[in-house]
Design a protein around this motif. Sequence first.
Motif, PDB file in Angstrom:
ATOM      1  N   PRO A   1      33.767  32.999  43.839  1.00  0.00           N
ATOM      2  CA  PRO A   1      34.822  33.986  44.055  1.00  0.00           C
ATOM      3  C   PRO A   1      36.174  33.438  43.589  1.00  0.00           C
ATOM      4  O   PRO A   1      36.379  32.219  43.529  1.00  0.00           O
ATOM      5  CB  PRO A   1      34.816  34.186  45.574  1.00  0.00           C
ATOM      6  CG  PRO A   1      33.440  33.791  46.007  1.00  0.00           C
ATOM      7  CD  PRO A   1      33.045  32.685  45.074  1.00  0.00           C
ATOM      8  N   ASP A   2      37.085  34.340  43.300  1.00  0.00           N
ATOM      9  CA  ASP A   2      38.446  33.984  42.925  1.00  0.00           C
ATOM     10  C   ASP A   2      39.033  33.042  43.983  1.00  0.00           C
ATOM     11  O   ASP A   2      38.850  33.258  45.185  1.00  0.00           O
ATOM     12  CB  ASP A   2      39.277  35.273  42.845  1.00  0.00           C
ATOM     13  CG  ASP A   2      40.669  35.064  42.311  1.00  0.00           C
ATOM     14  OD1 ASP A   2      41.485  34.447  43.032  1.00  0.00           O
ATOM     15  OD2 ASP A   2      40.955  35.515  41.189  1.00  0.00           O
TER      16      ASP A   2
ATOM     17  N   HIS B   1      31.703  37.944  35.254  1.00  0.00           N
ATOM     18  CA  HIS B   1      31.821  36.752  36.110  1.00  0.00           C
ATOM     19  C   HIS B   1      30.487  36.265  36.673  1.00  0.00           C
ATOM     20  O   HIS B   1      30.478  35.462  37.605  1.00  0.00           O
ATOM     21  CB  HIS B   1      32.782  37.047  37.265  1.00  0.00           C
ATOM     22  CG  HIS B   1      34.139  37.462  36.815  1.00  0.00           C
ATOM     23  ND1 HIS B   1      35.014  36.612  36.201  1.00  0.00           N
ATOM     24  CD2 HIS B   1      34.771  38.675  36.877  1.00  0.00           C
ATOM     25  CE1 HIS B   1      36.138  37.255  35.914  1.00  0.00           C
ATOM     26  NE2 HIS B   1      36.011  38.513  36.304  1.00  0.00           N
ATOM     27  N   ILE B   2      29.379  36.725  36.126  1.00  0.00           N
ATOM     28  CA  ILE B   2      28.060  36.344  36.652  1.00  0.00           C
ATOM     29  C   ILE B   2      27.975  34.825  36.802  1.00  0.00           C
ATOM     30  O   ILE B   2      28.293  34.079  35.878  1.00  0.00           O
ATOM     31  CB  ILE B   2      26.925  36.873  35.745  1.00  0.00           C
ATOM     32  CG1 ILE B   2      26.871  38.397  35.821  1.00  0.00           C
ATOM     33  CG2 ILE B   2      25.577  36.269  36.148  1.00  0.00           C
ATOM     34  CD1 ILE B   2      25.896  39.025  34.836  1.00  0.00           C
ATOM     35  N   GLY B   3      27.558  34.394  37.988  1.00  0.00           N
ATOM     36  CA  GLY B   3      27.374  32.969  38.271  1.00  0.00           C
ATOM     37  C   GLY B   3      28.622  32.242  38.721  1.00  0.00           C
ATOM     38  O   GLY B   3      28.551  31.092  39.152  1.00  0.00           O
ATOM     39  N   GLN B   4      29.771  32.891  38.660  1.00  0.00           N
ATOM     40  CA  GLN B   4      31.023  32.238  39.048  1.00  0.00           C
ATOM     41  C   GLN B   4      31.267  32.339  40.548  1.00  0.00           C
ATOM     42  O   GLN B   4      30.791  33.252  41.222  1.00  0.00           O
ATOM     43  CB  GLN B   4      32.210  32.864  38.313  1.00  0.00           C
ATOM     44  CG  GLN B   4      32.212  32.622  36.825  1.00  0.00           C
ATOM     45  CD  GLN B   4      33.399  33.295  36.139  1.00  0.00           C
ATOM     46  OE1 GLN B   4      34.356  33.731  36.769  1.00  0.00           O
ATOM     47  NE2 GLN B   4      33.314  33.397  34.825  1.00  0.00           N
TER      48      GLN B   4
ATOM     49  N   ILE C   1      34.315  39.096  42.291  1.00  0.00           N
ATOM     50  CA  ILE C   1      34.999  37.825  42.555  1.00  0.00           C
ATOM     51  C   ILE C   1      36.172  37.970  43.525  1.00  0.00           C
ATOM     52  O   ILE C   1      36.657  36.966  44.035  1.00  0.00           O
ATOM     53  CB  ILE C   1      35.494  37.124  41.262  1.00  0.00           C
ATOM     54  CG1 ILE C   1      36.476  37.980  40.500  1.00  0.00           C
ATOM     55  CG2 ILE C   1      34.308  36.674  40.414  1.00  0.00           C
ATOM     56  CD1 ILE C   1      37.223  37.230  39.403  1.00  0.00           C
ATOM     57  N   CYS C   2      36.617  39.190  43.816  1.00  0.00           N
ATOM     58  CA  CYS C   2      37.765  39.359  44.716  1.00  0.00           C
ATOM     59  C   CYS C   2      37.410  40.165  45.966  1.00  0.00           C
ATOM     60  O   CYS C   2      37.274  39.615  47.052  1.00  0.00           O
ATOM     61  CB  CYS C   2      38.935  40.038  43.995  1.00  0.00           C
ATOM     62  SG  CYS C   2      39.673  39.076  42.666  1.00  0.00           S
TER      63      CYS C   2
ATOM     64  N   ILE D   1      33.668  31.675  51.936  1.00  0.00           N
ATOM     65  CA  ILE D   1      32.966  32.434  50.898  1.00  0.00           C
ATOM     66  C   ILE D   1      32.759  31.587  49.643  1.00  0.00           C
ATOM     67  O   ILE D   1      32.314  32.094  48.615  1.00  0.00           O
ATOM     68  CB  ILE D   1      33.688  33.753  50.555  1.00  0.00           C
ATOM     69  CG1 ILE D   1      35.059  33.511  49.920  1.00  0.00           C
ATOM     70  CG2 ILE D   1      33.784  34.651  51.778  1.00  0.00           C
ATOM     71  CD1 ILE D   1      35.714  34.756  49.353  1.00  0.00           C
ATOM     72  N   SER D   2      33.060  30.313  49.734  1.00  0.00           N
ATOM     73  CA  SER D   2      33.062  29.442  48.544  1.00  0.00           C
ATOM     74  C   SER D   2      31.683  29.253  47.920  1.00  0.00           C
ATOM     75  O   SER D   2      31.592  28.908  46.743  1.00  0.00           O
ATOM     76  CB  SER D   2      33.666  28.080  48.890  1.00  0.00           C
ATOM     77  OG  SER D   2      32.866  27.409  49.848  1.00  0.00           O
TER      78      SER D   2
END
Length: 145
Positions: free
Chosen positions: A48-49, A43-46, A11-12, A63-64
């Motif tokens: 990015p931070d 964080h699967i499926g989330q 995610i980062c 990257i959204s």
Amino acid sequence: MKILMVCLGNICRSPLAHGVLAHMVKEKELGWEIDSAGTGNWHIGQCPDKRSVAVAKKYGVDISQQRARQFNERDFARYDHILVMDRQNLRDVVALAKTAEEKTKVKLFLEDGIVPDPYYDDNLFETVYQLVASRCEVLIEELKD
């Protein structure tokens, strides 16, 4: 050419590396496939931070639309290069390799160090972006040949 970026949660750091490299590859019309994954499954499926999304957007990289996924053994067959963000990621990914060939695909993204994890420090996102962007420029030149 197929390249996978790997960090802990996807995610980062690895979404930034994925997005920056994909953006540069598209601009240069190289046709490479770039993706990212995490060694963990939190964080699967989330998305990015939001701080990674913001710093990427600041430099014109979107990257959204990425979604976190976990690295798996099938990734060894799918990717030519598996670039990890730190030494723990390196150990975790190499531990899943079944052959010497699979192990040789896995390398640190920064050959001389690690990409710091900015998750707990808002001020590191800009630093991470700059590290990633400069490495991606060099990486393209190295892999084009």
